[in-house]
Write an enzyme that holds these catalytic residues in place. Structure first.
Site, mmCIF file in Angstrom:
data_model
loop_
_atom_site.group_PDB
_atom_site.id
_atom_site.type_symbol
_atom_site.label_atom_id
_atom_site.label_comp_id
_atom_site.label_asym_id
_atom_site.label_seq_id
_atom_site.Cartn_x
_atom_site.Cartn_y
_atom_site.Cartn_z
ATOM 1 N N THR A 1 -18.241 5.709 -14.868
ATOM 2 C CA THR A 1 -18.975 5.381 -13.654
ATOM 3 C C THR A 1 -19.336 6.642 -12.860
ATOM 4 O OG1 THR A 1 -18.656 4.395 -11.463
ATOM 5 C CG2 THR A 1 -16.679 4.987 -12.621
ATOM 6 N N ASP A 2 -20.370 6.535 -12.026
ATOM 7 C CA ASP A 2 -20.725 7.662 -11.147
ATOM 8 C C ASP A 2 -19.697 7.829 -10.017
ATOM 9 O OD1 ASP A 2 -21.359 5.410 -9.622
ATOM 10 O OD2 ASP A 2 -23.368 6.097 -9.056
ATOM 11 N N GLU A 3 -18.826 6.807 -9.837
ATOM 12 C CA GLU A 3 -17.894 6.867 -8.699
ATOM 13 C C GLU A 3 -16.866 7.984 -8.850
ATOM 14 O OE1 GLU A 3 -16.667 2.990 -7.238
ATOM 15 O OE2 GLU A 3 -18.436 2.060 -8.106
ATOM 16 N N ILE B 1 -21.065 -5.825 -18.441
ATOM 17 C CA ILE B 1 -21.916 -4.866 -19.168
ATOM 18 C C ILE B 1 -21.653 -4.959 -20.671
ATOM 19 C CG2 ILE B 1 -22.511 -2.420 -19.433
ATOM 20 C CD1 ILE B 1 -21.481 -2.019 -16.510
ATOM 21 N N LEU C 1 -15.576 0.130 -23.211
ATOM 22 C CA LEU C 1 -15.951 -0.330 -21.861
ATOM 23 C C LEU C 1 -14.821 -1.066 -21.154
ATOM 24 C CD1 LEU C 1 -18.761 -1.168 -23.807
ATOM 25 C CD2 LEU C 1 -19.618 -1.130 -21.476
ATOM 26 N N ILE D 1 -5.945 -3.331 -24.755
ATOM 27 C CA ILE D 1 -6.065 -1.918 -25.159
ATOM 28 C C ILE D 1 -4.796 -1.107 -24.885
ATOM 29 C CG2 ILE D 1 -8.588 -1.712 -25.090
ATOM 30 C CD1 ILE D 1 -8.187 -0.351 -22.285
ATOM 31 N N SER E 1 -12.488 -3.144 -13.027
ATOM 32 C CA SER E 1 -13.731 -2.535 -12.544
ATOM 33 C C SER E 1 -14.056 -2.763 -11.065
ATOM 34 C CB SER E 1 -14.900 -3.050 -13.398
ATOM 35 O OG SER E 1 -15.103 -4.430 -13.154
ATOM 36 N N LYS F 1 -10.651 5.866 -13.307
ATOM 37 C CA LYS F 1 -11.737 6.154 -14.246
ATOM 38 C C LYS F 1 -11.848 7.671 -14.466
ATOM 39 C CE LYS F 1 -14.359 3.795 -16.031
ATOM 40 N NZ LYS F 1 -14.339 3.036 -17.326
ATOM 41 N N TYR G 1 -9.741 2.824 -7.995
ATOM 42 C CA TYR G 1 -10.590 2.552 -9.171
ATOM 43 C C TYR G 1 -11.188 3.843 -9.711
ATOM 44 C CZ TYR G 1 -14.912 1.429 -11.718
ATOM 45 O OH TYR G 1 -15.932 1.400 -12.637
ATOM 46 N N SER G 2 -11.868 4.598 -8.827
ATOM 47 C CA SER G 2 -12.564 5.783 -9.339
ATOM 48 C C SER G 2 -11.572 6.847 -9.796
ATOM 49 C CB SER G 2 -13.558 6.336 -8.318
ATOM 50 O OG SER G 2 -12.960 6.580 -7.079
HETATM 51 P P1 NAD Z 1 -16.037 -6.207 -16.076
HETATM 52 O O1 NAD Z 1 -14.878 -6.209 -15.128
HETATM 53 O O2 NAD Z 1 -17.118 -7.199 -15.934
HETATM 54 O O3 NAD Z 1 -15.493 -6.365 -17.581
HETATM 55 C C1 NAD Z 1 -14.366 -5.678 -18.063
HETATM 56 C C2 NAD Z 1 -13.948 -6.314 -19.380
HETATM 57 O O4 NAD Z 1 -12.796 -5.619 -19.869
HETATM 58 C C3 NAD Z 1 -13.551 -7.789 -19.250
HETATM 59 O O5 NAD Z 1 -14.139 -8.542 -20.296
HETATM 60 C C4 NAD Z 1 -12.039 -7.764 -19.379
HETATM 61 O O6 NAD Z 1 -11.498 -8.960 -19.956
HETATM 62 C C5 NAD Z 1 -11.831 -6.556 -20.284
HETATM 63 N N1 NAD Z 1 -10.498 -5.961 -20.092
HETATM 64 C C6 NAD Z 1 -9.892 -5.642 -18.919
HETATM 65 N N2 NAD Z 1 -8.668 -5.139 -19.153
HETATM 66 C C7 NAD Z 1 -8.504 -5.106 -20.502
HETATM 67 C C8 NAD Z 1 -7.463 -4.668 -21.345
HETATM 68 N N3 NAD Z 1 -6.317 -4.178 -20.859
HETATM 69 N N4 NAD Z 1 -7.631 -4.752 -22.692
HETATM 70 C C9 NAD Z 1 -8.788 -5.279 -23.209
HETATM 71 N N5 NAD Z 1 -9.795 -5.721 -22.450
HETATM 72 C C10 NAD Z 1 -9.667 -5.628 -21.108
HETATM 73 O O7 NAD Z 1 -16.582 -4.715 -16.046
HETATM 74 P P2 NAD Z 1 -18.078 -4.177 -16.155
HETATM 75 O O8 NAD Z 1 -18.688 -4.201 -14.826
HETATM 76 O O9 NAD Z 1 -18.741 -4.836 -17.299
HETATM 77 O O10 NAD Z 1 -17.781 -2.652 -16.524
HETATM 78 C C11 NAD Z 1 -17.619 -2.241 -17.884
HETATM 79 C C12 NAD Z 1 -17.375 -0.743 -17.932
HETATM 80 O O11 NAD Z 1 -18.467 -0.057 -17.350
HETATM 81 C C13 NAD Z 1 -16.138 -0.303 -17.158
HETATM 82 O O12 NAD Z 1 -15.508 0.716 -17.897
HETATM 83 C C14 NAD Z 1 -16.696 0.226 -15.847
HETATM 84 O O13 NAD Z 1 -15.859 1.221 -15.305
HETATM 85 C C15 NAD Z 1 -18.022 0.791 -16.298
HETATM 86 N N6 NAD Z 1 -19.087 0.804 -15.269
HETATM 87 C C16 NAD Z 1 -19.371 -0.317 -14.542
HETATM 88 C C17 NAD Z 1 -20.410 -0.291 -13.597
HETATM 89 C C18 NAD Z 1 -20.790 -1.515 -12.803
HETATM 90 O O14 NAD Z 1 -21.646 -1.427 -11.913
HETATM 91 N N7 NAD Z 1 -20.253 -2.692 -13.073
HETATM 92 C C19 NAD Z 1 -21.123 0.884 -13.400
HETATM 93 C C20 NAD Z 1 -20.804 2.015 -14.167
HETATM 94 C C21 NAD Z 1 -19.792 1.950 -15.098
HETATM 95 P P1 TYD Z 2 -19.549 -3.557 -5.155
HETATM 96 O O1 TYD Z 2 -20.491 -4.522 -5.774
HETATM 97 O O2 TYD Z 2 -18.111 -3.965 -4.980
HETATM 98 O O3 TYD Z 2 -19.648 -2.200 -5.992
HETATM 99 P P2 TYD Z 2 -19.015 -0.722 -5.665
HETATM 100 O O4 TYD Z 2 -17.986 -0.836 -4.628
HETATM 101 O O5 TYD Z 2 -18.436 -0.351 -7.003
HETATM 102 O O6 TYD Z 2 -20.179 0.124 -5.273
HETATM 103 O O7 TYD Z 2 -20.100 -3.159 -3.717
HETATM 104 C C1 TYD Z 2 -21.394 -2.605 -3.544
HETATM 105 C C2 TYD Z 2 -21.530 -2.238 -2.080
HETATM 106 O O8 TYD Z 2 -21.513 -3.428 -1.287
HETATM 107 C C3 TYD Z 2 -20.369 -1.380 -1.576
HETATM 108 O O9 TYD Z 2 -20.870 -0.436 -0.627
HETATM 109 C C4 TYD Z 2 -19.467 -2.382 -0.873
HETATM 110 C C5 TYD Z 2 -20.438 -3.416 -0.345
HETATM 111 N N1 TYD Z 2 -19.910 -4.801 -0.253
HETATM 112 C C6 TYD Z 2 -20.018 -5.511 0.934
HETATM 113 O O10 TYD Z 2 -20.550 -5.009 1.938
HETATM 114 N N2 TYD Z 2 -19.524 -6.789 0.986
HETATM 115 C C7 TYD Z 2 -18.929 -7.370 -0.097
HETATM 116 O O11 TYD Z 2 -18.469 -8.530 -0.001
HETATM 117 C C8 TYD Z 2 -18.836 -6.621 -1.326
HETATM 118 C C9 TYD Z 2 -18.192 -7.219 -2.545
HETATM 119 C C10 TYD Z 2 -19.353 -5.337 -1.365
#
Ligand code: NAD
Ligand code: TYD
Length: 355
Positions: free
Chosen positions: A136-138, A12, A81, A60, A85, A165, A161-162
């Site tokens: 996150t919504d989690e 993101i 961000l 960080i 994650s 967060k 994780y949640s």
């Molecule tokens: P991601 O795992 O793709 O990226 C995380 C980034 O943070 C990476 O580039 C990593 O190198 C960097 N990072 C990790 N630890 C670090 C540290 N100690 N110091 C500096 N950098 C560090 O994650 P994402 O999916 O892009 O999520 C970004 C943010 O959005 C997170 O805070 C996550 O909780 C939140 N979020 C994600 C989703 C989703 O669906 N992916 C949904 C809602 C919120």
């Molecule tokens: P994920 O992409 O890991 O996101 P989150 O757990 O944060 O919602 O998973 C999305 C949904 O898919 C979740 O209900 C778990 C499920 N899932 C599988 O069924 N198989 C898989 O291999 C993965 C990675 C996720």
């Protein structure tokens, strides 16, 4: 304005960095990222040489490093961000999540508070002095079949994780309440789109379908997620950063709930067409595997506040966004190969170290 974006080499974050670098030439964007397995500078190769962009490699949790960059680059706002994650990784290694998501966030809050102490920013007007925490919504826990998460829903995180967060969100609000640090937060639903690391459901399954590997559906595939296209999330972050009321929280979602199994079937249909396979061929790869421990049943976001107050809404229909995503992964096989082999992690040494 000098803006620090943390985690900008991730999924993101890279879309947020690109959007802000391109849309606001008057800002300078500093992207701080530790380049963990999830951070990939290839995500930003198109803007790496932009005059208003600087990459900083760092962690960080490293207070001295953070204090130095705040001073050196006169950082005036933060969009945070950086995080661990992935829920499955948090089940295997919760402490990593506490370190980055909790300790890292508090370290960053502390350094920002110190760096901005005594400075007179009209934050509501200029956004200078603003600490924006992306969450996150989690954190709200798991829903049954009815209802939505609103900004008033009590926190009830269920996975490591949640929980990490949620703790970070609490600290951000505590810094606002205790030290009057200007903050905004947003809590978003599941994102999908280009550059997502192939451990998350959609990119993992695209890759496995292409390679004719099993699709590991957890449990019966009945869990429900609300999916939002990543560029729509980046647009929402831009909106909240510029327009969000100080101290408030905005839920971001797509009003787009899918049961995992239905989503996987749709993905299989799109992939069959793209790969010229017979209809139904990819679905045969679906394999039911042991459920994730403590697997949250359903997430669903009520994002009416951000729509009514700030005028943001998603721009893409899910089917359209999923097609674009599939197309991107099929066109960017090198990106996928590099992230799965780990080769992308050599890129920093080649391109950036010693600059
Ligand atoms: P991601 O795992 O793709 O990226 C995380 C980034 O943070 C990476 O580039 C990593 O190198 C960097 N990072 C990790 N630890 C670090 C540290 N100690 N110091 C500096 N950098 C560090 O994650 P994402 O999916 O892009 O999520 C970004 C943010 O959005 C997170 O805070 C996550 O909780 C939140 N979020 C994600 C989703 C989703 O669906 N992916 C949904 C809602 C919120
Ligand atoms: P994920 O992409 O890991 O996101 P989150 O757990 O944060 O919602 O998973 C999305 C949904 O898919 C979740 O209900 C778990 C499920 N899932 C599988 O069924 N198989 C898989 O291999 C993965 C990675 C996720």
């Amino acid at each position: 304005m000098h803006i620090l974006i943390t985690g900008g080499a991730g999924f993101i974050g890279s879309h947020v960095v690109r959007l802000l670098v391109q849309k606001y030439p008057q800002y300078h964007i500093f992207n701080l990222d530790a380049l963990t397995y999830a951070g990939n500078l290839h995500n930003l190769s198109d803007i790496a040489d932009a005059p208003n962009y600087t990459f900083l490699k760092g962690d960080i949790t490293d207070e001295a490093f953070l204090a130095t960059i705040f001073e050196k680059h006169q950082l005036e706002a933060v969009i945070h961000l950086a995080a661990e994650s992935h829920v499955d990784r948090s089940i295997l290694n919760p402490l990593e999540f506490v370190k980055t998501n909790v300790l890292g966030t508090v370290t960053l809050l502390n350094v920002a508070k110190q760096a901005w102490k005594g400075k007179v920013f009209d934050t509501a007007q200029t956004r200078k002095g603003l600490f924006y925490h992306v969450s996150t919504d989690e954190v709200y826990g798991s829903l049954e079949h009815e209802g939505f998460f609103t900004e008033q829903t009590p926190y009830s995180p269920q996975s490591p994780y949640s929980a990490s967060k949620a703790a970070s969100d609490h600290f951000v609000r505590a810094y606002h309440n205790t030290y009057h640090l200007p903050i905004v937060l947003s809590n978003c639903s599941n994102n999908y789109g280009q550059n997502q690391f192939p451990e998350k459901l959609i990119p993992l399954f695209i890759q496995n379908i292409r390679q004719n590997k099993p699709l590991p559906v957890y449990g019966k595939g009945e869990n429900v997620r609300d999916w939002l296209y990543v560029i729509d999330h980046a647009r929402a972050i831009d909106t909240v950063f510029h327009e969000g009321v100080i101290g408030e929280t905005y839920n971001i979602g797509g009003f787009n709930e899918w049961k995992n199994l239905d989503l996987v079937r749709l993905l299989c249909q799109i992939m069959d067409k793209k790969l010229g396979r017979q209809a139904g061929e990819s679905e045969k790869l679906i394999t039911y595997v042991t459920d994730r421990a403590g697997h949250d049943l359903r997430y669903a976001i009520d994002s009416s506040k951000i729509k009514e107050k700030l005028g943001w809404e998603p721009s893409l229909q899910f089917e359209e966004g999923l097609e674009i995503t599939v197309e991107w992964y099929l066109q960017n096989q090198t990106w996928l190969d590099e992230v799965t082999s780990g080769d992308y992690q050599k890129f920093y040494e080649l391109q950036y170290a010693g600059r």
